[in-house]
Design a protein around this motif. Sequence first.
Motif, PDB file in Angstrom:
ATOM      1  N   PRO A 156       4.870  -5.809  -0.025  1.00 53.98           N
ATOM      2  CA  PRO A 156       5.604  -4.540  -0.121  1.00 53.98           C
ATOM      3  C   PRO A 156       5.113  -3.730  -1.319  1.00 53.98           C
ATOM      4  O   PRO A 156       4.763  -4.281  -2.358  1.00 53.98           O
ATOM      5  CB  PRO A 156       7.056  -4.982  -0.327  1.00 53.98           C
ATOM      6  N   GLY A 157       5.060  -2.421  -1.128  1.00 53.91           N
ATOM      7  CA  GLY A 157       4.617  -1.539  -2.192  1.00 53.91           C
ATOM      8  C   GLY A 157       3.114  -1.374  -2.275  1.00 53.91           C
ATOM      9  O   GLY A 157       2.619  -0.545  -3.015  1.00 53.91           O
ATOM     10  N   SER A 158       2.384  -2.163  -1.500  1.00 53.36           N
ATOM     11  CA  SER A 158       0.933  -2.026  -1.499  1.00 53.36           C
ATOM     12  C   SER A 158       0.573  -0.702  -0.834  1.00 53.36           C
ATOM     13  O   SER A 158       1.033  -0.416   0.261  1.00 53.36           O
ATOM     14  CB  SER A 158       0.302  -3.181  -0.716  1.00 53.36           C
ATOM     15  N   PRO A 159      -0.258   0.126  -1.478  1.00 56.42           N
ATOM     16  CA  PRO A 159      -0.655   1.386  -0.848  1.00 56.42           C
ATOM     17  C   PRO A 159      -1.315   1.159   0.500  1.00 56.42           C
ATOM     18  O   PRO A 159      -1.182   1.952   1.404  1.00 56.42           O
ATOM     19  CB  PRO A 159      -1.651   1.992  -1.842  1.00 56.42           C
ATOM     20  N   SER A 160      -2.010   0.031   0.649  1.00 52.95           N
ATOM     21  CA  SER A 160      -2.693  -0.253   1.905  1.00 52.95           C
ATOM     22  C   SER A 160      -1.716  -0.560   3.022  1.00 52.95           C
ATOM     23  O   SER A 160      -2.048  -0.447   4.189  1.00 52.95           O
ATOM     24  CB  SER A 160      -3.645  -1.432   1.722  1.00 52.95           C
ATOM     25  N   ARG A 161      -0.529  -0.984   2.666  1.00 51.73           N
ATOM     26  CA  ARG A 161       0.467  -1.282   3.694  1.00 51.73           C
ATOM     27  C   ARG A 161       0.990   0.005   4.330  1.00 51.73           C
ATOM     28  O   ARG A 161       1.397   0.022   5.479  1.00 51.73           O
ATOM     29  CB  ARG A 161       1.624  -2.062   3.082  1.00 51.73           C
ATOM     30  N   ASN A 162       0.983   1.076   3.569  1.00 49.71           N
ATOM     31  CA  ASN A 162       1.589   2.309   4.034  1.00 49.71           C
ATOM     32  C   ASN A 162       0.632   3.244   4.749  1.00 49.71           C
ATOM     33  O   ASN A 162       1.050   4.180   5.378  1.00 49.71           O
ATOM     34  CB  ASN A 162       2.212   3.043   2.840  1.00 49.71           C
ATOM     35  N   ALA A 163      -0.650   3.006   4.659  1.00 51.36           N
ATOM     36  CA  ALA A 163      -1.610   3.903   5.300  1.00 51.36           C
ATOM     37  C   ALA A 163      -2.852   3.119   5.681  1.00 51.36           C
ATOM     38  O   ALA A 163      -3.266   2.222   4.949  1.00 51.36           O
ATOM     39  CB  ALA A 163      -1.986   5.025   4.342  1.00 51.36           C
TER      40      ALA A 163
END
Length: 93
Positions: A82-89
């Motif tokens: 959670p909170g990883s930039p890669s997780r969100n995009a």
Amino acid sequence: MRATRRAKDGAPLDGIRAHQFHLVPSDRERQIPPETRRRRDQLELSIAALRDEKDKLSDDAYYGRLESLMVELARMYRELPPGSPSRNAPHSH
């Protein structure tokens, strides 16, 4: 971007693999664990290979295999911390 034509002599194009190679990875790319990056790259290569075979497959076979690869790719991104930039995009090179 994806090539739509083949080389005149039939040689394979290097676009997909070149797309995955980074001389200086971004901060976002460095936050992805190495084993996850390797698996992502394998999935992307599998998707590219499947696209090259599309004309030889029925629609059901093609889209069934594509769906399975895309679902695995989505699960991989979902499992990033959670909170990883890669997780969100999705990654971009």
